[in-house]
Design a protein around this motif. Structure first.
Motif, PDB file in Angstrom:
ATOM      1  N   SER A   1       0.818  -1.211   0.000  1.00 20.66           N
ATOM      2  CA  SER A   1       0.000   0.000   0.000  1.00 20.66           C
ATOM      3  C   SER A   1       0.850   1.259   0.000  1.00 20.66           C
ATOM      4  N   LYS A   2       2.152   1.112   0.219  1.00 18.45           N
ATOM      5  CA  LYS A   2       3.018   2.288   0.306  1.00 18.45           C
ATOM      6  C   LYS A   2       4.239   2.247  -0.597  1.00 18.45           C
ATOM      7  N   GLY A   3       4.504   1.109  -1.242  1.00 17.64           N
ATOM      8  CA  GLY A   3       5.706   1.068  -2.072  1.00 17.64           C
ATOM      9  C   GLY A   3       5.913  -0.267  -2.745  1.00 17.64           C
ATOM     10  N   ILE A   4       7.090  -0.425  -3.343  1.00 17.92           N
ATOM     11  CA  ILE A   4       7.485  -1.651  -4.033  1.00 17.92           C
ATOM     12  C   ILE A   4       8.852  -2.071  -3.498  1.00 17.92           C
ATOM     13  N   TYR A   5       8.991  -3.361  -3.199  1.00 20.10           N
ATOM     14  CA  TYR A   5      10.243  -3.871  -2.642  1.00 20.10           C
ATOM     15  C   TYR A   5      10.727  -5.055  -3.464  1.00 20.10           C
ATOM     16  N   LYS A   6      12.045  -5.161  -3.582  1.00 17.54           N
ATOM     17  CA  LYS A   6      12.672  -6.321  -4.193  1.00 17.54           C
ATOM     18  C   LYS A   6      13.455  -7.053  -3.118  1.00 17.54           C
ATOM     19  N   THR A   7      13.305  -8.365  -3.084  1.00 18.69           N
ATOM     20  CA  THR A   7      13.969  -9.144  -2.041  1.00 18.69           C
ATOM     21  C   THR A   7      14.402 -10.501  -2.574  1.00 18.69           C
ATOM     22  N   LYS A   8      15.541 -10.986  -2.091  1.00 20.03           N
ATOM     23  CA  LYS A   8      16.033 -12.293  -2.519  1.00 20.03           C
ATOM     24  C   LYS A   8      15.229 -13.424  -1.875  1.00 20.03           C
ATOM     25  N   SER A   9      14.825 -13.221  -0.625  1.00 16.48           N
ATOM     26  CA  SER A   9      14.050 -14.232   0.092  1.00 16.48           C
ATOM     27  C   SER A   9      12.824 -13.582   0.711  1.00 16.48           C
ATOM     28  N   LEU A  10      11.775 -14.383   0.864  1.00 17.16           N
ATOM     29  CA  LEU A  10      10.514 -13.875   1.401  1.00 17.16           C
ATOM     30  C   LEU A  10      10.013 -14.825   2.484  1.00 17.16           C
ATOM     31  N   VAL A  11       9.567 -14.254   3.606  1.00 16.12           N
ATOM     32  CA  VAL A  11       9.010 -15.044   4.703  1.00 16.12           C
ATOM     33  C   VAL A  11       7.583 -14.578   4.958  1.00 16.12           C
ATOM     34  N   ILE A  12       6.633 -15.507   4.932  1.00 20.30           N
ATOM     35  CA  ILE A  12       5.245 -15.195   5.263  1.00 20.30           C
ATOM     36  C   ILE A  12       4.974 -15.713   6.667  1.00 20.30           C
ATOM     37  N   ALA A  13       4.722 -14.790   7.593  1.00 19.10           N
ATOM     38  CA  ALA A  13       4.486 -15.138   8.995  1.00 19.10           C
ATOM     39  C   ALA A  13       3.234 -14.389   9.467  1.00 19.10           C
ATOM     40  N   THR A  14       2.120 -14.652   8.801  1.00 15.20           N
ATOM     41  CA  THR A  14       0.920 -13.834   8.984  1.00 15.20           C
ATOM     42  C   THR A  14      -0.095 -14.391   9.978  1.00 15.20           C
ATOM     43  N   GLY A  15       0.183 -15.547  10.593  1.00 17.30           N
ATOM     44  CA  GLY A  15      -0.759 -16.063  11.576  1.00 17.30           C
ATOM     45  C   GLY A  15      -2.082 -16.493  10.970  1.00 17.30           C
ATOM     46  N   PHE A  16      -3.159 -16.424  11.786  1.00 12.28           N
ATOM     47  CA  PHE A  16      -4.463 -16.886  11.292  1.00 12.28           C
ATOM     48  C   PHE A  16      -5.635 -16.105  11.852  1.00 12.28           C
ATOM     49  N   TYR A  17      -5.395 -15.078  12.658  1.00  7.77           N
ATOM     50  CA  TYR A  17      -6.471 -14.445  13.418  1.00  7.77           C
ATOM     51  C   TYR A  17      -7.247 -13.392  12.632  1.00  7.77           C
ATOM     52  N   ASP A  18      -6.796 -13.054  11.442  1.00  4.62           N
ATOM     53  CA  ASP A  18      -7.407 -11.942  10.709  1.00  4.62           C
ATOM     54  C   ASP A  18      -8.711 -12.309  10.001  1.00  4.62           C
ATOM     55  N   LEU A  19      -8.896 -13.597   9.691  1.00  4.62           N
ATOM     56  CA  LEU A  19     -10.063 -14.004   8.916  1.00  4.62           C
ATOM     57  C   LEU A  19     -10.935 -14.959   9.726  1.00  4.62           C
ATOM     58  N   PRO A  20     -12.076 -14.501  10.215  1.00  2.00           N
ATOM     59  CA  PRO A  20     -12.957 -15.388  10.989  1.00  2.00           C
ATOM     60  C   PRO A  20     -13.666 -16.402  10.097  1.00  2.00           C
ATOM     61  N   ASN A  21     -13.952 -17.558  10.665  1.00  2.87           N
ATOM     62  CA  ASN A  21     -14.773 -18.544   9.959  1.00  2.87           C
ATOM     63  C   ASN A  21     -16.219 -18.056   9.983  1.00  2.87           C
ATOM     64  N   LYS A  22     -16.763 -17.790   8.821  1.00  2.00           N
ATOM     65  CA  LYS A  22     -18.105 -17.235   8.733  1.00  2.00           C
ATOM     66  C   LYS A  22     -19.176 -18.323   8.940  1.00  2.00           C
ATOM     67  N   LEU A  23     -20.354 -17.892   9.388  1.00  2.00           N
ATOM     68  CA  LEU A  23     -21.483 -18.790   9.582  1.00  2.00           C
ATOM     69  C   LEU A  23     -22.212 -19.052   8.269  1.00  2.00           C
ATOM     70  N   ASN A  24     -22.155 -18.061   7.378  1.00  2.00           N
ATOM     71  CA  ASN A  24     -22.847 -18.144   6.082  1.00  2.00           C
ATOM     72  C   ASN A  24     -24.342 -18.409   6.257  1.00  2.00           C
ATOM     73  N   ILE A  25     -24.952 -17.570   7.077  1.00  2.00           N
ATOM     74  CA  ILE A  25     -26.390 -17.676   7.329  1.00  2.00           C
ATOM     75  C   ILE A  25     -27.033 -16.300   7.130  1.00  2.00           C
ATOM     76  N   PRO A  26     -28.335 -16.256   6.893  1.00  2.00           N
ATOM     77  CA  PRO A  26     -29.024 -14.964   6.774  1.00  2.00           C
ATOM     78  C   PRO A  26     -28.885 -14.155   8.067  1.00  2.00           C
ATOM     79  N   GLY A  27     -28.584 -12.883   7.916  1.00  6.72           N
ATOM     80  CA  GLY A  27     -28.471 -11.989   9.061  1.00  6.72           C
ATOM     81  C   GLY A  27     -27.067 -11.833   9.606  1.00  6.72           C
ATOM     82  N   GLU A  28     -26.110 -12.583   9.061  1.00 10.88           N
ATOM     83  CA  GLU A  28     -24.737 -12.488   9.582  1.00 10.88           C
ATOM     84  C   GLU A  28     -24.144 -11.101   9.350  1.00 10.88           C
ATOM     85  N   GLU A  29     -24.668 -10.405   8.353  1.00 15.34           N
ATOM     86  CA  GLU A  29     -24.134  -9.070   8.044  1.00 15.34           C
ATOM     87  C   GLU A  29     -24.644  -7.987   8.991  1.00 15.34           C
ATOM     88  N   LEU A  30     -25.597  -8.304   9.856  1.00 11.51           N
ATOM     89  CA  LEU A  30     -26.126  -7.313  10.794  1.00 11.51           C
ATOM     90  C   LEU A  30     -25.043  -6.839  11.755  1.00 11.51           C
TER      91      LEU A  30
END
Length: 328
Positions: free
Chosen positions: A110-139
């Motif tokens: 969102s702020k720039g472009i980077y070049k790197t020889k190696s990349l590490v993804i260490a993003t965990g799992f807490y950002d995306l909740p398991n949705k219920l996928n039922i009517p009214g969940e958007e309330l």
């Protein structure tokens, strides 16, 4: 050109940064939110299952006033660790694109472009909740995160789930004056609930202070009510708020963007080599709980801290190998 770019400034991302610092690598940590962003969004009164020494990184002692540290102590500890090692972190910078460009990666943010020889993804799992996928969940009354019980004082609250987060929320809200009902898909409170909390919730359910419906599924949420199925019958109860604490999952969009394969369709576990944490993409590594896919209860801070050592040692070996090859 960076030697290594680390995505995620959680405890394991910080551990990777510490090891990169020790090896004198040119590195950068990118974090879309705040330091240890997932921990910051945990409930305010959360107590860790692990003891403080099992949450330590970089050899820095974690001194707690409690047998099990609290959230605010962890935030203070990881701030001090980041300061001690003067870790190079860019906050509030999210990754928008990852591409392999020959022998390096190009990462657009969102702020720039980077070049790197190696990349590490260490993003965990807490950002995306398991949705219920039922009517009214958007309330707006439906919440997938819980932080504090105060907003639910004198409110009719349904807590969906039976893991630690759901049990903690149910107990705290009840103690602060909410009328709490738990809706649990299985036949009982989960076995992984903290051993000092499980008797508390079971006793509150048994005495009727907290209502609980087991082998039940929520089917619809409306402005002032909630509907669930139990014993093949539909039940509707008055309701003000829903805390849908049904677990979370890794950021698969980022993994797919990077070209990481999913090795197990059932668990959604990404492909990686356990010896060095390298994914199916050369010099793209996975660290921390993200390696477990949907098996989010398999990996914790305490048993994934070693990923940082494995990754940085492998990066150093590759750099050494390239140097020897170029000198011939």
């Amino acid at each position: 050109m960076l030697d290594v770019l680390i995505i995620g400034a959680g405890p394991i991302g910080l551990a990777c940064g510490i090891e990169a610092t020790k090896h004198k690598l040119n590195y950068l940590i990118l974090e879309k939110g705040v330091l240890v962003n997932s921990l910051y969004h945990y409930p305010d009164n959360m107590t860790f299952f692990s003891t403080s020494e099992k949450l330590e990184i970089g050899g820095v002692p974690f001194v707690s006033n409690n047998p099990k540290p609290r959230k605010h102590e962890a935030l203070e500890y990881y701030r001090r660790v980041a300061e001690k090692f003067q870790l190079n972190i860019n906050f509030y910078e999210s990754v928008k694109g990852i591409a392999k460009g020959g022998d390096h990666f190009v990462v657009n943010t969102s702020k720039g472009i980077y070049k790197t020889k190696s990349l590490v993804i260490a993003t965990g799992f807490y950002d995306l909740p398991n949705k219920l996928n039922i009517p009214g969940e958007e309330l707006s009354k439906v919440k997938h995160y819980y932080t504090d019980p105060h907003p639910y004082y004198r409110q009719k609250v349904v807590v969906i789930g039976a893991q630690n987060s759901a049990v903690d929320a149910a107990l705290e809200c009840w103690r602060k004056g909410a009328e709490v009902t738990m809706i649990v898909r299985g036949p009982e409170i989960a076995n992984r609930v903290k051993y000092w909390v499980r008797p508390d919730i079971e006793n509150r359910i048994e005495e009727g202070s907290i209502k609980a419906h087991f082998n039940a599924n929520v089917t619809k949420v409306e402005e002032h009510s909630l509907t669930f199925m139990k014993d093949n019958k539909e039940h509707t109860i008055p309701n003000d708020f829903v805390l849908a604490l049904t677990g979370y999952q890794p950021g698969y969009d980022l993994l797919k963007m990077a070209g990481v394969n999913i090795s197990n369709e059932k668990t959604m576990r990404p492909s990686y080599n356990e010896a060095n944490m390298e994914s199916n993409i050369r010099q793209l590594y996975l660290a921390g709980v993200v390696v477990g896919g949907m098996e989010t209860a398999k990996w914790f801070i305490e048993n994934s801290r070693i990923h940082a050592d494995l990754i940085m040692n492998d990066i150093m070996q590759k750099i050494k190998g390239e140097s020897q090859s170029n000198s011939k």
